[in-house]
Design a protein around this motif. Structure first.
Motif, PDB file in Angstrom:
ATOM      1  N   PRO A 125       0.831  -1.209   0.000  1.00 31.77           N
ATOM      2  CA  PRO A 125       0.000   0.000   0.000  1.00 31.77           C
ATOM      3  C   PRO A 125       0.862   1.254   0.000  1.00 31.77           C
ATOM      4  O   PRO A 125       1.931   1.279   0.610  1.00 31.77           O
ATOM      5  CB  PRO A 125      -0.790  -0.126   1.314  1.00 31.77           C
ATOM      6  N   VAL A 126       0.368   2.302  -0.658  1.00 35.84           N
ATOM      7  CA  VAL A 126       1.166   3.528  -0.773  1.00 35.84           C
ATOM      8  C   VAL A 126       0.351   4.791  -0.489  1.00 35.84           C
ATOM      9  O   VAL A 126       0.892   5.902  -0.534  1.00 35.84           O
ATOM     10  CB  VAL A 126       1.801   3.637  -2.176  1.00 35.84           C
ATOM     11  N   GLY A 127      -0.942   4.656  -0.198  1.00 36.96           N
ATOM     12  CA  GLY A 127      -1.825   5.820  -0.119  1.00 36.96           C
ATOM     13  C   GLY A 127      -1.787   6.599   1.170  1.00 36.96           C
ATOM     14  O   GLY A 127      -2.310   7.714   1.243  1.00 36.96           O
ATOM     15  N   GLY A 128      -1.197   6.030   2.243  1.00 36.97           N
ATOM     16  CA  GLY A 128      -1.164   6.742   3.509  1.00 36.97           C
ATOM     17  C   GLY A 128      -2.505   6.757   4.217  1.00 36.97           C
ATOM     18  O   GLY A 128      -3.460   6.090   3.828  1.00 36.97           O
ATOM     19  N   TYR A 129      -2.587   7.509   5.311  1.00 37.21           N
ATOM     20  CA  TYR A 129      -3.739   7.688   6.193  1.00 37.21           C
ATOM     21  C   TYR A 129      -4.047   6.394   6.954  1.00 37.21           C
ATOM     22  O   TYR A 129      -3.872   6.332   8.168  1.00 37.21           O
ATOM     23  CB  TYR A 129      -4.976   8.168   5.431  1.00 37.21           C
ATOM     24  N   TYR A 130      -4.526   5.354   6.268  1.00 37.21           N
ATOM     25  CA  TYR A 130      -4.788   4.069   6.921  1.00 37.21           C
ATOM     26  C   TYR A 130      -3.547   3.165   6.915  1.00 37.21           C
ATOM     27  O   TYR A 130      -3.501   2.178   7.659  1.00 37.21           O
ATOM     28  CB  TYR A 130      -5.920   3.322   6.204  1.00 37.21           C
ATOM     29  N   THR A 131      -2.612   3.462   6.036  1.00 39.99           N
ATOM     30  CA  THR A 131      -1.439   2.612   5.815  1.00 39.99           C
ATOM     31  C   THR A 131      -0.189   3.489   5.722  1.00 39.99           C
ATOM     32  O   THR A 131      -0.261   4.712   5.888  1.00 39.99           O
ATOM     33  CB  THR A 131      -1.575   1.825   4.500  1.00 39.99           C
ATOM     34  N   GLU A 142       7.108   6.185   2.877  1.00 39.61           N
ATOM     35  CA  GLU A 142       7.355   5.070   3.792  1.00 39.61           C
ATOM     36  C   GLU A 142       7.388   3.733   3.053  1.00 39.61           C
ATOM     37  O   GLU A 142       8.219   2.860   3.355  1.00 39.61           O
ATOM     38  CB  GLU A 142       6.287   5.054   4.880  1.00 39.61           C
ATOM     39  N   ALA A 143       6.485   3.570   2.081  1.00 42.28           N
ATOM     40  CA  ALA A 143       6.478   2.337   1.293  1.00 42.28           C
ATOM     41  C   ALA A 143       7.778   2.167   0.528  1.00 42.28           C
ATOM     42  O   ALA A 143       8.329   1.058   0.437  1.00 42.28           O
ATOM     43  CB  ALA A 143       5.290   2.338   0.332  1.00 42.28           C
ATOM     44  N   SER A 144       8.292   3.259  -0.025  1.00 42.80           N
ATOM     45  CA  SER A 144       9.562   3.182  -0.759  1.00 42.80           C
ATOM     46  C   SER A 144      10.705   2.783   0.169  1.00 42.80           C
ATOM     47  O   SER A 144      11.609   2.038  -0.225  1.00 42.80           O
ATOM     48  CB  SER A 144       9.868   4.512  -1.448  1.00 42.80           C
ATOM     49  N   GLU A 145      10.664   3.248   1.409  1.00 44.19           N
ATOM     50  CA  GLU A 145      11.694   2.886   2.375  1.00 44.19           C
ATOM     51  C   GLU A 145      11.634   1.401   2.722  1.00 44.19           C
ATOM     52  O   GLU A 145      12.665   0.734   2.862  1.00 44.19           O
ATOM     53  CB  GLU A 145      11.550   3.733   3.634  1.00 44.19           C
ATOM     54  N   ILE A 146      10.409   0.872   2.831  1.00 43.64           N
ATOM     55  CA  ILE A 146      10.246  -0.549   3.149  1.00 43.64           C
ATOM     56  C   ILE A 146      10.789  -1.422   2.024  1.00 43.64           C
ATOM     57  O   ILE A 146      11.561  -2.359   2.257  1.00 43.64           O
ATOM     58  CB  ILE A 146       8.775  -0.886   3.420  1.00 43.64           C
ATOM     59  N   PRO A 176       2.365  -1.085  -6.544  1.00 39.45           N
ATOM     60  CA  PRO A 176       1.643  -0.314  -5.526  1.00 39.45           C
ATOM     61  C   PRO A 176       0.147  -0.622  -5.533  1.00 39.45           C
ATOM     62  O   PRO A 176      -0.429  -0.990  -6.563  1.00 39.45           O
ATOM     63  CB  PRO A 176       1.910   1.136  -5.940  1.00 39.45           C
ATOM     64  N   MET A 177      -0.477  -0.470  -4.378  1.00 39.35           N
ATOM     65  CA  MET A 177      -1.912  -0.713  -4.224  1.00 39.35           C
ATOM     66  C   MET A 177      -2.458   0.233  -3.158  1.00 39.35           C
ATOM     67  O   MET A 177      -1.713   1.018  -2.561  1.00 39.35           O
ATOM     68  CB  MET A 177      -2.168  -2.172  -3.824  1.00 39.35           C
ATOM     69  N   HIS A 178      -3.768   0.180  -2.935  1.00 43.83           N
ATOM     70  CA  HIS A 178      -4.414   0.934  -1.857  1.00 43.83           C
ATOM     71  C   HIS A 178      -4.103   2.431  -1.969  1.00 43.83           C
ATOM     72  O   HIS A 178      -3.588   3.050  -1.045  1.00 43.83           O
ATOM     73  CB  HIS A 178      -3.962   0.387  -0.496  1.00 43.83           C
ATOM     74  N   TYR A 179      -4.437   3.006  -3.127  1.00 42.86           N
ATOM     75  CA  TYR A 179      -4.268   4.438  -3.341  1.00 42.86           C
ATOM     76  C   TYR A 179      -5.456   4.978  -4.136  1.00 42.86           C
ATOM     77  O   TYR A 179      -6.302   4.217  -4.608  1.00 42.86           O
ATOM     78  CB  TYR A 179      -2.949   4.740  -4.059  1.00 42.86           C
ATOM     79  N   PHE A 229       4.578   7.937  -4.186  1.00 40.64           N
ATOM     80  CA  PHE A 229       5.396   6.721  -4.211  1.00 40.64           C
ATOM     81  C   PHE A 229       6.305   6.696  -5.428  1.00 40.64           C
ATOM     82  O   PHE A 229       7.512   6.400  -5.323  1.00 40.64           O
ATOM     83  CB  PHE A 229       4.498   5.490  -4.203  1.00 40.64           C
ATOM     84  N   VAL A 230       5.747   7.003  -6.583  1.00 34.99           N
ATOM     85  CA  VAL A 230       6.549   7.004  -7.817  1.00 34.99           C
ATOM     86  C   VAL A 230       7.704   7.995  -7.703  1.00 34.99           C
ATOM     87  O   VAL A 230       8.851   7.687  -8.061  1.00 34.99           O
ATOM     88  CB  VAL A 230       5.658   7.339  -9.030  1.00 34.99           C
ATOM     89  N   ASN A 231       7.432   9.178  -7.171  1.00 36.30           N
ATOM     90  CA  ASN A 231       8.493  10.173  -7.007  1.00 36.30           C
ATOM     91  C   ASN A 231       9.560   9.699  -6.029  1.00 36.30           C
ATOM     92  O   ASN A 231      10.760   9.925  -6.241  1.00 36.30           O
ATOM     93  CB  ASN A 231       7.898  11.501  -6.530  1.00 36.30           C
TER      94      ASN A 231
END
Length: 241
Positions: free
Chosen positions: A161-167, A172-176, A187-190, A208-210
């Motif tokens: 997931p990459v959309g934030g708020y709930y996830t 942060e996703a790029s760091e993981i 990517p999902m959940h955006y 996320f792409v950036n």
């Protein structure tokens, strides 16, 4: 930590729906395979290999703005957690029969950055098909702990997931995915403003792409691991209305 949570798994066991999840997992044999990955929408994916199908995180009818209902067939349904936009196993018709091509590992994590205090536990699921390993991160809400990172290291395909708020958000996703050295990241959940799907409170895929530096916008709903793409691969959900 390996977690076998039967409440989040719906499956067939050689036409015996009463067999335990653990017994079902123990029949899996390791082999060299490739996978077909279809993004249904939100966090719902269909994974196919050798005639065997797993569906992740089917959502309840009407629970995700802009996405039509999930109506799939599969040998197994796995939900990362019990929220309605991830756990509508009743929307997937179970197919009985067929041999499991995967070693399946569930890694317990959290839906938030407070060790589950806000939104509870989240399960990351790894499908290991020999040369190809896929991780579905569910509603991952934080950096996984060291034990989970070790399980996820050098994953071939990460559905995150990459959309934030709930996830986790895009940064942060790029760091993981960098920390676990993921090869292909889907990517999902955006939210997608152009196609009109996703919750208003979550972000688009572009943060996320950036953060990743670039992405392959495929304009397709299916990714075959035989393509062996590296980096971010953006799919189009089959359920986008």
């Amino acid at each position: 930590m390996i977690v076998l949570d039967e409440s989040l798994v719906k499956f067939s066991f050689y036409a015996n729906p009463h067999a335990s999840v653990e017994a079902w997992y123990n029949t899996c044999e390791r082999e060299v395979v490739l996978m077909k990955i279809t993004w249904i929408g939100h966090s719902c994916f269909k994974i196919e290999k050798d005639g065997f199908t797993v569906v992740f995180d089917p959502y309840e009818d009407g629970s995700v703005p802009g996405l039509i209902s999930v109506r799939e067939k599969a040998n197994m349904v796995i939900s990362s957690h019990g929220h309605g936009d991830h756990s509508a196993a009743e929307n997937v018709e179970i197919i009985y029969g067929g041999a499991c091509p995967f070693i399946i590992t569930s890694v317990e994590s959290f839906h938030d950055g407070e060790r589950g205090a806000l939104r509870g536990v989240n399960n990351i699921t790894i499908l290991d098909a020999g040369e190809v390993r896929l991780a579905h991160f569910g509603d991952q809400g934080c950096m996984p702990d060291d034990e989970a990172i070790e399980e996820l290291m050098d994953i071939d395909v990460a559905l995150i997931p990459v959309g934030g708020y709930y996830t986790v958000d895009g940064i942060e996703a790029s760091e993981i995915v960098r920390k676990v050295k993921a090869k292909t990241i889907i990517p999902m959940h955006y939210r997608d403003e152009e196609r009109g799907f996703g919750f208003d409170v979550i972000s688009t895929v572009y943060d996320f792409v950036n953060a990743m530096g670039s992405a392959d916008f495929t304009e397709k709903s299916v990714y075959d691991t035989a393509e062996e793409k590296s980096g971010a691969v953006v799919l189009v959900p089959t359920s986008a209305s």
